[in-house]
Design a protein around this motif. Sequence first.
Motif, PDB file in Angstrom:
ATOM      1  N   ARG A   1      87.935 -20.164  26.900  1.00 40.16           N
ATOM      2  CA  ARG A   1      88.877 -20.825  27.804  1.00 40.16           C
ATOM      3  C   ARG A   1      89.927 -19.832  28.307  1.00 40.16           C
ATOM      4  NH1 ARG A   1      90.717 -26.242  28.287  1.00 40.16           N
ATOM      5  NH2 ARG A   1      92.801 -26.334  29.198  1.00 40.16           N
TER       6      ARG A   1
ATOM      7  N   LEU B   1      84.712 -23.553  35.312  1.00 39.93           N
ATOM      8  CA  LEU B   1      85.407 -22.417  35.911  1.00 39.93           C
ATOM      9  C   LEU B   1      86.869 -22.547  35.520  1.00 39.93           C
ATOM     10  CD1 LEU B   1      83.856 -22.761  39.495  1.00 39.93           C
ATOM     11  CD2 LEU B   1      82.940 -21.492  37.543  1.00 39.93           C
ATOM     12  N   ARG B   2      87.666 -21.568  35.865  1.00 37.08           N
ATOM     13  CA  ARG B   2      89.079 -21.678  35.457  1.00 37.08           C
ATOM     14  C   ARG B   2      89.784 -22.809  36.194  1.00 37.08           C
ATOM     15  NH1 ARG B   2      91.844 -16.193  37.957  1.00 37.08           N
ATOM     16  NH2 ARG B   2      91.406 -16.574  40.162  1.00 37.08           N
ATOM     17  N   ASP B   3      89.179 -23.264  37.308  1.00 37.43           N
ATOM     18  CA  ASP B   3      89.800 -24.307  38.130  1.00 37.43           C
ATOM     19  C   ASP B   3      89.526 -25.721  37.643  1.00 37.43           C
ATOM     20  OD1 ASP B   3      90.701 -22.385  40.268  1.00 37.43           O
ATOM     21  OD2 ASP B   3      88.527 -22.073  40.341  1.00 37.43           O
ATOM     22  N   ASN B   4      88.560 -25.932  36.745  1.00 36.28           N
ATOM     23  CA  ASN B   4      88.244 -27.307  36.336  1.00 36.28           C
ATOM     24  C   ASN B   4      88.255 -27.471  34.813  1.00 36.28           C
ATOM     25  OD1 ASN B   4      85.834 -25.908  35.776  1.00 36.28           O
ATOM     26  ND2 ASN B   4      84.565 -27.687  36.223  1.00 36.28           N
TER      27      ASN B   4
ATOM     28  N   ILE C   1      90.599 -18.240  32.202  1.00 35.67           N
ATOM     29  CA  ILE C   1      91.897 -18.285  32.886  1.00 35.67           C
ATOM     30  C   ILE C   1      92.326 -16.898  33.346  1.00 35.67           C
ATOM     31  CG2 ILE C   1      94.364 -18.735  32.537  1.00 35.67           C
ATOM     32  CD1 ILE C   1      93.524 -21.094  30.725  1.00 35.67           C
TER      33      ILE C   1
ATOM     34  N   SER D   1      83.586 -15.338  34.200  1.00 36.48           N
ATOM     35  CA  SER D   1      83.476 -15.965  35.523  1.00 36.48           C
ATOM     36  C   SER D   1      83.152 -17.444  35.415  1.00 36.48           C
ATOM     37  CB  SER D   1      82.380 -15.261  36.337  1.00 36.48           C
ATOM     38  OG  SER D   1      82.600 -13.874  36.385  1.00 36.48           O
TER      39      SER D   1
END
Length: 340
Positions: free
Chosen positions: A286, A335-338, A290, A295
């Motif tokens: 995780r 992904l870091r966005d979700n 971030i 990736s």
Amino acid sequence: MGKATIEDVAARAGVSVATVDRVLNARATVRPSNLKRVEAAIRALNYHPDRLAARLARGREYRFCFVLPEGDNVFMTGLEREIAAHTQHLAADRVIADVTHTDVFDAAQLARTLDGIEGYDGVAVVALDHPRVREAVNGLVARGTHVVTLVSDVPGASHSHFVGIDNSAAGRTAATLMGRFLGNRKGKVAVIAGALALRDHAERHFGFLQVLGQEHGHLQLLPVREERDSSPRAAQATRELLKQHPDLVGLYNVGAGTDGIITALREQKHRRDLVVIAHELTEASRAALIDGTLSAVIAQDPGHEIRSAMRVLMARCDRQPLIAAQERISIDIFLRDNLP
């Protein structure tokens, strides 16, 4: 009309309650004519026995054993936590679950562990695909123990169910993500696995090869490195790959050991353009998503897997059908966005 009872079934079939009980639990021979009448009554009344009540009445408890890998595999540690939590949740259902650790990369050792298991109604095992392990699983089943494979399967064994994701699809997903992240960039892609003798690792690797070879021919795939899901070994393998292949553009970690890969990558601050895809969402992966070290992460829900394994073993012990959709383990992409 209320819920049908065992007395309702007996009355409709014209037999005693004891006869219905023998049919439900397959405890003694029932005359074929009575068997047919009882089965017809069960269907007509849509009768579902209260298995917990029957278990409590007989003072029956179910004992399950989970066979997990020894070592520092963070995902497996998460599975063990889920086993403890769900066993506590099922305490009122008289379900007890123990955990045994062994070297799942060693077929002989894993088989010896399975051969030595006694006194359990069900076993869930992270399995190695090997003839010796297959025979050990078959031996457990022959002795009356229900067996499910967990995370990694043993096709051809006489176990009840496989609890895990579609690993070939997971590997194909990793290759598709790799190709999309890299676009038209040319270079080499490395793969690190625990051991290709593990069915989940072999299937992920095969799926990755399929898509990368068919759809991304401009990328050169390096020979797979097998590092036994060890973080220190995976870290050293990553350092060697970066040193030996300056044109390395992608890295796919099929199994565990991601912590070590992250450590090695963070030592190479000038290689932030490397596309790295790993499995399982942990504290380390995780954080690496971030900060851009990773990736993407392909994950499976450890809580769902343990609950599913428990449900399957209980259903097999109670001779109840499975709800297929409930036991399907989904492939998650983070992904870091979700991140949840």
